[in-house]
Design a protein around this motif. Structure first.
Motif, PDB file in Angstrom:
ATOM      1  N   ALA A 270       0.830  -1.206   0.000  1.00 40.25           N
ATOM      2  CA  ALA A 270       0.000   0.000   0.000  1.00 40.25           C
ATOM      3  C   ALA A 270       0.861   1.251   0.000  1.00 40.25           C
ATOM      4  O   ALA A 270       2.035   1.240   0.403  1.00 40.25           O
ATOM      5  N   SER A 271       0.282   2.338  -0.460  1.00 43.08           N
ATOM      6  CA  SER A 271       0.967   3.629  -0.464  1.00 43.08           C
ATOM      7  C   SER A 271       1.246   4.063   0.979  1.00 43.08           C
ATOM      8  O   SER A 271       0.665   3.511   1.927  1.00 43.08           O
ATOM      9  N   PRO A 272       2.101   5.066   1.184  1.00 45.03           N
ATOM     10  CA  PRO A 272       2.438   5.479   2.554  1.00 45.03           C
ATOM     11  C   PRO A 272       1.374   6.331   3.242  1.00 45.03           C
ATOM     12  O   PRO A 272       1.652   6.926   4.291  1.00 45.03           O
ATOM     13  N   ALA A 273       0.172   6.386   2.713  1.00 44.89           N
ATOM     14  CA  ALA A 273      -0.861   7.250   3.303  1.00 44.89           C
ATOM     15  C   ALA A 273      -1.155   6.891   4.757  1.00 44.89           C
ATOM     16  O   ALA A 273      -1.490   7.766   5.561  1.00 44.89           O
ATOM     17  N   GLY A 274      -1.043   5.618   5.102  1.00 40.99           N
ATOM     18  CA  GLY A 274      -1.295   5.223   6.481  1.00 40.99           C
ATOM     19  C   GLY A 274      -0.329   5.868   7.448  1.00 40.99           C
ATOM     20  O   GLY A 274      -0.704   6.234   8.580  1.00 40.99           O
ATOM     21  N   ALA A 275       0.921   6.052   7.001  1.00 38.47           N
ATOM     22  CA  ALA A 275       1.915   6.702   7.858  1.00 38.47           C
ATOM     23  C   ALA A 275       1.616   8.184   8.021  1.00 38.47           C
ATOM     24  O   ALA A 275       1.960   8.778   9.056  1.00 38.47           O
ATOM     25  N   TRP A 276       0.983   8.805   7.030  1.00 40.53           N
ATOM     26  CA  TRP A 276       0.671  10.232   7.119  1.00 40.53           C
ATOM     27  C   TRP A 276      -0.241  10.527   8.310  1.00 40.53           C
ATOM     28  O   TRP A 276      -0.143  11.593   8.915  1.00 40.53           O
ATOM     29  N   ILE A 277      -1.124   9.577   8.620  1.00 39.95           N
ATOM     30  CA  ILE A 277      -2.106   9.839   9.683  1.00 39.95           C
ATOM     31  C   ILE A 277      -1.859   8.981  10.920  1.00 39.95           C
ATOM     32  O   ILE A 277      -2.655   8.983  11.854  1.00 39.95           O
ATOM     33  N   GLY A 278      -0.775   8.207  10.911  1.00 41.11           N
ATOM     34  CA  GLY A 278      -0.463   7.384  12.069  1.00 41.11           C
ATOM     35  C   GLY A 278      -1.452   6.269  12.299  1.00 41.11           C
ATOM     36  O   GLY A 278      -1.706   5.876  13.443  1.00 41.11           O
ATOM     37  N   ALA A 279      -2.011   5.701  11.224  1.00 40.82           N
ATOM     38  CA  ALA A 279      -3.030   4.659  11.349  1.00 40.82           C
ATOM     39  C   ALA A 279      -2.391   3.294  11.558  1.00 40.82           C
ATOM     40  O   ALA A 279      -1.243   3.047  11.171  1.00 40.82           O
ATOM     41  N   GLU A 280      -3.158   2.382  12.141  1.00 40.38           N
ATOM     42  CA  GLU A 280      -2.714   0.996  12.283  1.00 40.38           C
ATOM     43  C   GLU A 280      -2.770   0.327  10.915  1.00 40.38           C
ATOM     44  O   GLU A 280      -3.762   0.421  10.192  1.00 40.38           O
ATOM     45  N   ARG A 281      -1.686  -0.397  10.574  1.00 36.11           N
ATOM     46  CA  ARG A 281      -1.588  -1.007   9.259  1.00 36.11           C
ATOM     47  C   ARG A 281      -1.226  -2.479   9.362  1.00 36.11           C
ATOM     48  O   ARG A 281      -0.666  -2.924  10.364  1.00 36.11           O
ATOM     49  N   ASP A 282      -1.540  -3.232   8.288  1.00 30.70           N
ATOM     50  CA  ASP A 282      -1.148  -4.637   8.260  1.00 30.70           C
ATOM     51  C   ASP A 282       0.228  -4.785   7.628  1.00 30.70           C
ATOM     52  O   ASP A 282       0.908  -3.787   7.356  1.00 30.70           O
ATOM     53  N   ARG A 283       0.648  -6.005   7.381  1.00 34.75           N
ATOM     54  CA  ARG A 283       2.007  -6.255   6.871  1.00 34.75           C
ATOM     55  C   ARG A 283       2.232  -5.650   5.494  1.00 34.75           C
ATOM     56  O   ARG A 283       3.355  -5.345   5.117  1.00 34.75           O
ATOM     57  N   ALA A 284       1.142  -5.488   4.717  1.00 34.07           N
ATOM     58  CA  ALA A 284       1.259  -4.907   3.384  1.00 34.07           C
ATOM     59  C   ALA A 284       1.072  -3.397   3.392  1.00 34.07           C
ATOM     60  O   ALA A 284       0.997  -2.777   2.329  1.00 34.07           O
ATOM     61  N   GLY A 285       1.017  -2.789   4.576  1.00 31.95           N
ATOM     62  CA  GLY A 285       0.879  -1.344   4.674  1.00 31.95           C
ATOM     63  C   GLY A 285      -0.532  -0.829   4.537  1.00 31.95           C
ATOM     64  O   GLY A 285      -0.755   0.386   4.537  1.00 31.95           O
ATOM     65  N   ARG A 286      -1.512  -1.735   4.442  1.00 33.56           N
ATOM     66  CA  ARG A 286      -2.903  -1.303   4.295  1.00 33.56           C
ATOM     67  C   ARG A 286      -3.478  -0.862   5.634  1.00 33.56           C
ATOM     68  O   ARG A 286      -3.169  -1.454   6.673  1.00 33.56           O
ATOM     69  N   ILE A 287      -4.325   0.146   5.593  1.00 33.11           N
ATOM     70  CA  ILE A 287      -4.919   0.696   6.813  1.00 33.11           C
ATOM     71  C   ILE A 287      -6.055  -0.207   7.293  1.00 33.11           C
ATOM     72  O   ILE A 287      -6.951  -0.553   6.519  1.00 33.11           O
ATOM     73  N   ARG A 288      -6.014  -0.559   8.560  1.00 34.13           N
ATOM     74  CA  ARG A 288      -7.113  -1.333   9.146  1.00 34.13           C
ATOM     75  C   ARG A 288      -8.287  -0.380   9.399  1.00 34.13           C
ATOM     76  O   ARG A 288      -8.128   0.621  10.105  1.00 34.13           O
ATOM     77  N   VAL A 289      -9.422  -0.687   8.823  1.00 40.20           N
ATOM     78  CA  VAL A 289     -10.576   0.210   8.897  1.00 40.20           C
ATOM     79  C   VAL A 289     -11.730  -0.448   9.641  1.00 40.20           C
ATOM     80  O   VAL A 289     -11.760  -1.670   9.835  1.00 40.20           O
ATOM     81  N   GLY A 290     -12.692   0.380  10.021  1.00 39.36           N
ATOM     82  CA  GLY A 290     -13.889  -0.110  10.687  1.00 39.36           C
ATOM     83  C   GLY A 290     -14.931  -0.576   9.694  1.00 39.36           C
ATOM     84  O   GLY A 290     -14.728  -0.517   8.469  1.00 39.36           O
ATOM     85  N   PRO A 291     -16.087  -1.028  10.169  1.00 41.78           N
ATOM     86  CA  PRO A 291     -17.138  -1.551   9.285  1.00 41.78           C
ATOM     87  C   PRO A 291     -17.627  -0.531   8.257  1.00 41.78           C
ATOM     88  O   PRO A 291     -18.119  -0.916   7.191  1.00 41.78           O
ATOM     89  N   ASP A 292     -17.539   0.770   8.585  1.00 42.19           N
ATOM     90  CA  ASP A 292     -17.971   1.803   7.642  1.00 42.19           C
ATOM     91  C   ASP A 292     -16.808   2.366   6.837  1.00 42.19           C
ATOM     92  O   ASP A 292     -16.953   3.391   6.172  1.00 42.19           O
ATOM     93  N   LEU A 293     -15.652   1.709   6.906  1.00 41.15           N
ATOM     94  CA  LEU A 293     -14.433   2.074   6.174  1.00 41.15           C
ATOM     95  C   LEU A 293     -13.759   3.330   6.737  1.00 41.15           C
ATOM     96  O   LEU A 293     -12.900   3.914   6.070  1.00 41.15           O
ATOM     97  N   THR A 294     -14.129   3.734   7.952  1.00 42.48           N
ATOM     98  CA  THR A 294     -13.419   4.839   8.596  1.00 42.48           C
ATOM     99  C   THR A 294     -12.183   4.302   9.298  1.00 42.48           C
ATOM    100  O   THR A 294     -12.095   3.123   9.652  1.00 42.48           O
TER     101      THR A 294
END
Length: 454
Positions: A270-294
Motif C-alpha cells: 500500500a501507499s504510505p498514506a497510512g503513515a501520514w495519519i499514524g493509522a494501524e496497518r497490516d504487513r502490506a501497509g494497508r490501513i485497518r478500517v472499521g465496518p464503515d471504512l473509517t
C-alpha cells in the motif's frame, strides 16, 4: 455551490487519489451539498486491468486513460487539483500538497492505492519493473521491443538467446496475462518482420513461488490456465522462489535464467498514506478500517481501495481488484452524501464478489462466477465484453473493440512504438558481440525465421 439544509456550509470533502475508488466516491456525491476536492499527482484516471496490453503493444496509453478534468467536467461541486500530497495534519484537518498548498477538509477519503512490493529487495526495481502506471507500461514495452531489435543486430549467439528470453515473476492475473501476451507478440505479430532472428523462438518464462498459478481462482481453473499457457509455449515454473535479479539474469536458488527482459508481477504494498495519519496497518501497509471504512479513532477519515484492509462477512480478505475498489468508493461517497444532507447514513460496508477473470492469449480465458466456470473461447469473449463495459466513455469502448478485432483478424499489434529515454540499469541495456550487419543471415549464425500462417 449547493448549500446544506438550513443554510449551513457545504461539507468540505477531500479525496486523495483518482483511481477506481476515488472516482466512485466523487460520483456518489455528485448531487450532494458538498465541496469536493479531488487531488492526484497525475492528470488522468487509468484503467489498470488493461495496462498489460499497453506493455505488450496491443493498446496505446490513450485507449485506457482519460483526463480527470474531462471525466468531471459536468460535476460542478468538484474541483480537481494536480499535486502530490506530502502530508496530512489531522489536528488542523488540512492536506498538504506540493510546496505550499494547504487544502482544508471536513471529511477525508484516502484512495491512494498500492505500488510494487519487492519483499525487501527494492534493489531489483531498476531491472525488474512492475506494472502500475502508464510510465511502467511504456517502460516495459520499450524493454520488450528493444530486446528483439538488439537480438537482430548481435552476432553473439549466447547473447541473442539471452535477449530473446523474457521472465515474468508472479503467477497472479497480471503475470498470467503478461506472459500470454508476450508469447503471442513474439509468435504471431513479429515472425515476418525480422531477417536475422526468429522471434517465434523467443522463450517466455513465468515464475510463481506458490504451488499454482492464479491462487485466488478455483483450483481447476488454475490448472486450465497453466495448461493453456504451456500449449502457447510459455514455460511455467511453480513452487519456484526468486532469490536474485540482475540486469542479465534471474536467479531461482541454484538455477540461473539469463534474460533480456524481466517484469515483476509478484506483489504489492500500500501507499504510505497510512503513515501520514499514524493509522494501524497490516504487513502490506494497508490501513485497518472499521465496518464503515473509517479509520479507527478518526471518524472523519476513510480509507478505500487497495489502501484499505477489509474483510467480508466470513472474515476473508477482500481482494485488491477494481470491482472491490469501486464498491468501497461508492459506499463512502453515499455515507458522505447522506452526512452532508443530514439524512440517515448507510449501514456497514458489504462486499459483493462478482467473480474472477483472467485472459490467456487471444482465444482463451478463465472466468469464475457464482457457480459458473467459463474457459476457452467462451471465457475469452466474456472477459472481453466485461472489460469493454467498464471502460469510461463511448469512444474508448469503440476504439478498444476495434483494436482487439483488428489484432484478432491480422495478428498485428498497433502500438509497437519504442519511446522514452534509455532506462538506467535496464536489463536490455548492453549488446556484447555487436558487429557490423552481415548478410546473408547464415553468415551471422542466425536461424532463418520459421514462417507461420495465421
Amino acid at each position: 455551490m449547493a448549500q446544506q439544509a438550513g443554510g449551513a456550509k457545504p461539507l468540505r470533502v477531500v479525496i486523495i487519489g483518482a483511481g477506481f475508488a476515488g472516482l466512485e466516491a466523487a460520483r456518489a456525491m455528485a448531487r450532494a451539498p458538498c465541496e469536493i476536492t479531488l487531488v492526484d499527482r497525475h492528470n488522468h484516471h487509468l484503467f489498470q486491468p488493461l495496462l498489460y496490453q499497453v506493455a505488450t503493444a496491443a493498446l496505446s496509453p490513450g485507449d485506457i486513460a482519460w483526463p480527470i478534468r474531462t471525466i468531471f467536467r459536468r460535476q460542478r461541486n468538484l474541483t480537481v487539483v494536480l499535486a502530490e500530497v506530502t502530508g496530512i495534519d489531522t489536528a488542523a484537518r488540512v492536506v498538504r500538497a506540493g510546496e505550499d498548498l494547504a487544502i482544508p477538509y471536513d471529511a477525508l477519503v484516502l484512495a491512494t492505492g498500492a505500488t510494487h512490493s519487492y519483499f525487501g529487495h527494492d534493489e531489483w526495481a531498476p531491472v525488474a519493473p512492475g506494472l502500475k502506471t502508464i510510465e511502467d507500461a511504456t517502460d516495459i514495452r520499450r524493454r520488450l521491443l528493444l530486446a528483439f531489435e538488439r537480438a537482430e543486430v548481435t552476432a553473439d549467439a549466447e547473447e541473442r538467446r539471452r535477449l530473446l528470453t523474457f521472465v515474468v515473476i508472479g503467477g497472479g492475473p497480471t503475470g498470467v496475462e503478461l506472459a500470454g501476451a508476450m508469447v503471442e507478440l513474439a509468435r504471431h505479430a513479429m515472425p515476418q518482420e525480422f531477417r536475422r532472428i526468429d522471434p517465434a523462438a523467443a522463450r517466455v518464462v513465468l515464475v510463481e513461488a506458490g504451488p499454482r498459478l492464479l491462487p485466488s481462482f478455483p483450483e481447476e481453473l488454475s490448472a486450465t490456465a497453466r495448461a493453456s499457457l504451456e500449449r502457447m509455449g510459455v514455460q511455467v515454473l511453480t513452487g519456484t522462489r526468486v532469490t536474485g535479479c540482475s540486469a542479465t539474469a534471474v536467479e531461482c536458488g541454484p538455477e540461473r535464467i539469463a534474460a533480456g527482459t524481466i517484469v515483476w508481477a509478484a506483489g504489492v504494498v500500500a501507499s504510505p498514506a497510512g503513515a501520514w495519519i499514524g493509522a494501524e496497518r497490516d504487513r502490506a501497509g494497508r490501513i485497518r478500517v472499521g465496518p464503515d471504512l473509517t479509520v479507527p479513532g478518526q471518524p472523519g477519515i476513510f480509507a478505500v481501495g487497495d489502501l484499505a484492509a477489509v474483510t467480508d462477512a466470513r472474515g476473508r480478505a477482500i481482494p485488491g481488484t477494481a470491482p472491490a475498489a469501486k464498491q468501497m468508493g461508492r459506499h463512502v461517497g453515499r455515507i458522505l452524501a447522506a452526512r452532508a444532507a443530514g439524512a440517515p447514513e448507510p449501514g456497514p460496508f458489504a462486499y459483493r464478489h462478482h467473480g474472477d477473470l483472467a485472459t490467456i492469449g487471444r482465444r482463451s480465458a478463465v472466468v469464475a462466477l457464482d457457480g459458473i466456470r467459463l474457459t476457452g473461447l467462451i471465457g475469452w469473449w466474456f472477459w472481453g465484453i466485461a472489460h469493454i463495459w467498464y471502460l469510461i466513455g463511448f469512444r474508448s469502448r469503440v476504439v478498444v473493440s476495434f483494436e482487439w478485432l483488428w489484432s484478432y483478424l491480422t495478428f498485428q499489434r498497433g502500438a509497437r512504438l519504442i519511446t522514452g529515454r534509455e532506462p538506467q540499469g535496464g536489463n536490455a541495456a548492453r549488446v556484447p558481440g555487436q558487429t557490423e550487419l552481415v548478410r546473408p543471415r547464415e553468415e551471422a549464425g542466425a536461424v532463418p525465421p520459421a514462417r507461420r500462417s495465421a
